[in-house]
Design an enzyme around this catalytic site. Structure first.
Site, PDB file in Angstrom:
ATOM      1  N   LYS A   1     -88.930  38.052  55.070  1.00 44.32           N
ATOM      2  CA  LYS A   1     -88.774  37.833  56.512  1.00 44.32           C
ATOM      3  C   LYS A   1     -89.627  36.655  56.966  1.00 44.32           C
ATOM      4  O   LYS A   1     -89.209  35.861  57.806  1.00 44.32           O
ATOM      5  CB  LYS A   1     -89.157  39.078  57.303  1.00 44.32           C
ATOM      6  CG  LYS A   1     -88.999  38.906  58.820  1.00 44.32           C
ATOM      7  CD  LYS A   1     -89.367  40.155  59.584  1.00 44.32           C
ATOM      8  CE  LYS A   1     -90.867  40.322  59.685  1.00 44.32           C
ATOM      9  NZ  LYS A   1     -91.482  39.292  60.582  1.00 44.32           N
TER      10      LYS A   1
ATOM     11  N   MET B   1    -101.564  42.877  58.034  1.00 46.05           N
ATOM     12  CA  MET B   1    -102.411  42.918  59.223  1.00 46.05           C
ATOM     13  C   MET B   1    -102.347  44.303  59.854  1.00 46.05           C
ATOM     14  O   MET B   1    -102.639  44.486  61.039  1.00 46.05           O
ATOM     15  CB  MET B   1    -102.004  41.835  60.221  1.00 46.05           C
ATOM     16  CG  MET B   1    -102.301  40.432  59.729  1.00 46.05           C
ATOM     17  SD  MET B   1    -102.434  39.176  61.021  1.00 46.05           S
ATOM     18  CE  MET B   1    -100.764  39.184  61.655  1.00 46.05           C
TER      19      MET B   1
ATOM     20  N   HIS C   1     -93.654  47.076  54.945  1.00 39.53           N
ATOM     21  CA  HIS C   1     -94.884  47.023  54.148  1.00 39.53           C
ATOM     22  C   HIS C   1     -94.819  47.997  52.975  1.00 39.53           C
ATOM     23  O   HIS C   1     -95.243  47.672  51.856  1.00 39.53           O
ATOM     24  CB  HIS C   1     -96.085  47.385  55.026  1.00 39.53           C
ATOM     25  CG  HIS C   1     -96.349  46.445  56.148  1.00 39.53           C
ATOM     26  ND1 HIS C   1     -96.258  46.829  57.466  1.00 39.53           N
ATOM     27  CD2 HIS C   1     -96.701  45.134  56.157  1.00 39.53           C
ATOM     28  CE1 HIS C   1     -96.555  45.802  58.240  1.00 39.53           C
ATOM     29  NE2 HIS C   1     -96.820  44.761  57.479  1.00 39.53           N
TER      30      HIS C   1
END
Length: 290
Positions: free
Chosen positions: A152, A31, A38
């Site tokens: 996570k 997102m 990431h």
């Protein structure tokens, strides 16, 4: 690196890549508000694939609080620079209208404990319905050989794995370790919204997970004792968790005595910011309790 905004453009670019000899495509859905977590997924994708696609789409249907959606950081130019430096080949950054065109009337829903407990209990059906729907659309748009998700979001990962298996989507779902900052805090796009004092308090979460892991490794298998330890560490940091769960890492069923790997999952609020974290913990062999 190239950025495309429609599914048609995306498929054309990937068709060209495969025609030019690319044997495999890896996909990292995000997102945006990219961080090292990431980028670790990008690295994992690079290690296994010829082409890496990264999506940037703040999915409105998985937010249960309008304020959280409005406050979610959006920084596409900075994200693109980070993605290019990390070696991403193609960014897919669609609009909401591209993902949910006029007349859109389909929802992908995974039922049962995977979506009804933990995050599902607190955020309602809409959260995982929205997530499953957009991930299925992204997977069908990219048609990757493998897609990479962080541990996570352990519950999200399980839901995606179940959905892909049930729908027969031909993509391998790869779980990657949780990326943490130097002080142990799990990396999250929401961390930038923490004040200095809130961030210091938030460190109680990884400390609690570490303390429970140590106690379990030392031979304590009782969940009530492990829970008490975690609660004490969290309380010392001024944290009252929304949930503190000890569950199976494969189906999220509650565990009372740890005889195999267990997922310890925590959610807590720090002002307007809600954080989650977890660890998969392994017990010491029976008879080794100190």
């Amino acid at each position: 690196m190239k950025t495309v905004r429609t599914i048609a453009e995306l498929r054309a670019e990937l068709g060209n890549a495969r025609a030019a000899g690319a044997r495999s495509v890896g996909f990292v859905p995000t997102m945006g508000a990219l961080h090292r977590g990431h980028l670790s997924l990008v690295d994992a994708s690079h290690a296994e694939n010829d082409v890496v696609v990264l999506s940037i789409f703040v999915n409105p249907t998985q937010f249960t609080e309008a304020s959280d959606l409005a406050a979610y950081p959006r920084q596409e130019a900075a994200d693109a620079a980070l993605a290019e430096e990390a070696g991403v080949d193609l960014i897919f950054a669609p609009s909401a209208a591209e993902m949910y065109p006029a007349g859109f009337a389909t929802t992908v829903r995974v039922t049962g404990p995977l979506t009804e407990t933990l995050e599902g209990a607190g955020r309602g059906d809409a959260h995982f319905d929205g997530m499953a729907t957009v991930v299925s659309k992204l997977l069908l748009a990219v048609q990757p050989d493998a897609a990479y998700f962080g541990q996570k979001d352990a519950q999200q990962l399980l839901v995606v794995q179940r959905m892909v298996a049930d729908l027969g989507i031909p993509a391998r779902i790869v779980a990657c370790p949780t990326a943490r900052d130097f002080d142990g805090l799990a990396l999250s796009s929401r961390n930038v919204r923490l004040s200095a004092a809130e961030r210091e308090r938030a460190l109680g979460i990884p400390r609690a997970l570490e303390r429970v892991a140590a106690q379990l490794a030392a031979g304590e298998h009782g969940v009530s004792e492990l829970r008490n330890t975690a609660v004490d560490v969290l309380a010392a940091a001024g944290i009252e968790p929304e949930y503190l769960a000890f569950v199976s890492p494969t189906d999220l069923t509650p565990v009372t005595v740890v005889t195999d790997a267990v997922l310890c999952a925590v959610a807590a609020r720090f002002g307007e910011v809600r954080l989650i974290d977890n660890a998969v913990l392994n017990p010491a062999p029976a008879g080794e309790k100190e």
